[in-house]
Scaffold this motif. Structure first.
Motif, PDB file in Angstrom:
ATOM      1  N   ALA A 198       0.843  -1.190   0.000  1.00 14.31           N
ATOM      2  CA  ALA A 198       0.000   0.000   0.000  1.00 14.31           C
ATOM      3  C   ALA A 198       0.877   1.237   0.000  1.00 14.31           C
ATOM      4  O   ALA A 198       2.022   1.207   0.469  1.00 14.31           O
ATOM      5  CB  ALA A 198      -0.920   0.000   1.227  1.00 14.31           C
ATOM      6  N   LEU A 199       0.347   2.317  -0.530  1.00 11.98           N
ATOM      7  CA  LEU A 199       1.075   3.586  -0.546  1.00 11.98           C
ATOM      8  C   LEU A 199       0.624   4.474   0.602  1.00 11.98           C
ATOM      9  O   LEU A 199      -0.529   4.421   1.033  1.00 11.98           O
ATOM     10  CB  LEU A 199       0.841   4.328  -1.867  1.00 11.98           C
ATOM     11  N   GLU A 200       1.530   5.314   1.090  1.00 12.70           N
ATOM     12  CA  GLU A 200       1.214   6.288   2.122  1.00 12.70           C
ATOM     13  C   GLU A 200       0.910   7.644   1.492  1.00 12.70           C
ATOM     14  O   GLU A 200       1.325   7.940   0.367  1.00 12.70           O
ATOM     15  CB  GLU A 200       2.375   6.446   3.106  1.00 12.70           C
ATOM     16  N   PHE A 201       0.204   8.464   2.232  1.00 10.75           N
ATOM     17  CA  PHE A 201      -0.074   9.820   1.788  1.00 10.75           C
ATOM     18  C   PHE A 201       1.008  10.771   2.286  1.00 10.75           C
ATOM     19  O   PHE A 201       1.368  10.761   3.472  1.00 10.75           O
ATOM     20  CB  PHE A 201      -1.431  10.287   2.318  1.00 10.75           C
ATOM     21  N   GLY A 202       1.513  11.593   1.396  1.00  8.95           N
ATOM     22  CA  GLY A 202       2.438  12.651   1.775  1.00  8.95           C
ATOM     23  C   GLY A 202       1.686  13.911   2.147  1.00  8.95           C
ATOM     24  O   GLY A 202       0.467  14.000   2.005  1.00  8.95           O
ATOM     25  N   ASP A 203       2.400  14.890   2.599  1.00  8.07           N
ATOM     26  CA  ASP A 203       1.823  16.158   3.049  1.00  8.07           C
ATOM     27  C   ASP A 203       1.768  17.135   1.877  1.00  8.07           C
ATOM     28  O   ASP A 203       2.766  17.739   1.501  1.00  8.07           O
ATOM     29  CB  ASP A 203       2.675  16.729   4.185  1.00  8.07           C
TER      30      ASP A 203
END
Length: 418
Positions: A198-203
């Motif tokens: 899964a991918l994470e969300f950046g800011d």
């Protein structure tokens, strides 16, 4: 408001107080007809709607994602500089793309089509599920049982079945967790056995014009799955007016020149460290226009995703009316209004038992202000209602009933209770 539910008369693709926020309305008036999303589209309005992850060399593994989800159900934004990897070598970028692509899925909207056949013994109907459109999705969370996907609502809207193709080509069927047509966000889930990462969300608040970004998706369908295009952030905090199945809305977006095409909708816009900093949703496709694509920022995605995960939908204040922009109403219905009334919205229908019905609003009433805030069109009313007011508050509406001006107090209920 009931215009989310009474949109048969309406057309069908977070806050930021920054002083340099730009609005596109003039441009949109010229180019609205050229907006495309996935094969199913959401459109940028010409304002004439009638009646209306931090990167540590790879994305999250299944074990990491499962461990993370056991601590909290909420999705979070990783506070890592979005452009920190812009100087990365081409081989590092290629490695990142290869790993990130494992979290990108293809989505096909399947809808039932009925065909009529005439046989000697009479007419027979045959129904079958056919592809109505396609798009992209991003796996952002995995637990022991399920993998969760975020995509655009317009990719899956109206589907009787949602077919998902994961990295490697294996196919499955997704279940809709919930959707928010107004912000064009939907959350799906599939069996966790089909995915590995899964991918994470950046800011997205750290983005600057010039930062390198990459779009990963399925342009023109699954035959070109996991296509990667590279570009830069052209601008941040753009606002485009869109027409959705829930009404008109001003959508906060990132502008990019990374190539986005039909089928890219719902796909990831990632930074060079492999974090999702936006979801590709719109582009302008007009002769003579190039490199104008738009993505919903990750910081706007995350709160909506979390609310959908918790409640199955986004809860907003609800009045219970269908609306039409006054400028689009035939003159025979507005001839009794005072001449100085130029903007406003006409009530076209009222949900029985709603706050509007209880307050005494009537069909053909013209709303010209809410809490002394002037209302030019339905988007004005909706934006103020959803952004400034809360469920349980009372809103004061200034209306005209024919030539007579009235003030009506409306107690705001929840759209979740209807």
């Amino acid at each position: 408001m009931n215009d989310e539910k009474n949109n048969s008369q309406l057309e069908k693709e977070k806050k930021s107080n920054k002083p340099n926020r730009l609005r596109f309305k003039g441009l949109m008036n010229t180019l609205a007809g050229g907006i495309i999303g996935s094969v199913l589209t959401i459109t940028i309005l010409p304002q004439t709607n009638f009646f209306e992850v931090a990167f540590s060399s790879s994305p999250l593994t299944a074990e990491q994602a499962s461990s993370q989800s056991s601590q909290t159900n909420a999705v979070t934004v990783q506070k890592t500089a979005a452009g920190s990897g812009d100087a990365a070598s081409a081989s590092v970028i290629a490695d990142m793309v290869e790993e990130s692509s494992k979290s990108i899925v293809g989505i096909v909207n399947m809808q039932t089509q009925t065909e009529n056949f005439r046989f000697s013994n009479g007419e027979n109907n045959r129904s079958e599920a056919v592809e109505s459109g396609s798009g992209t999705g991003v796996i952002y969370k995995i637990n022991d049982k399920n993998a969760f996907i975020v995509t655009n609502n317009h990719v899956i809207e109206g589907a009787q079945e949602i077919a998902v193709t994961v990295y490697g080509g294996e196919k499955t069927t997704a279940e809709l967790v919930g959707a928010d047509p107004l912000t064009d966000i939907a959350v799906l889930k599939i069996d966790a056995k089909y995915v590995t990462a899964a991918l994470e969300f950046g800011d997205s608040s750290t983005l600057r014009a010039g930062d390198t970004v990459l779009a990963i998706g399925n342009p023109l369908g699954l035959d070109l799955s996991n296509t990667v295009t590279q570009g830069i952030v052209s601008a941040v905090d753009r606002t485009v007016s869109v027409s959705t199945s829930a009404g008109n809305w001003d959508l906060n977006v990132i502008q990019t020149d990374a190539a986005i095409n039909p089928g890219n909708s719902g796909g990831a816009l990632v930074n060079t460290t492999g974090q999702v900093i936006g979801m590709n949703s719109l582009k302008i496709a007009e002769d003579g226009v190039e490199g104008l694509g738009f993505a919903i920022p990750s910081n706007d995605l995350v709160p909506i995703i979390n609310e959908i995960m918790e409640k199955g939908q986004v809860e907003r204040p609800y009045i219970g009316v269908g609306l039409a922009n006054l400028e689009e109403v035939p003159q025979m219905y507005t001839q009794n209004l005072p001449n100085e009334i130029e903007g406003g919205v006409m009530v076209t229908n009222i949900d029985p038992g709603s706050a509007a019905a209880k307050a005494g609003l009537q069909v053909q009433d013209v709303i010209v202000s809410i809490n002394d805030r002037k209302v030019e069109n339905s988007a004005d009313l909706r934006k103020y209602l959803y952004s400034e007011l809360e469920i349980g508050e009372t809103a004061s509406l200034s209306i005209y009933r024919g030539s007579e001006k009235k003030s009506i107090e409306v107690f705001l209920t929840s759209n979740n209770s209807n």
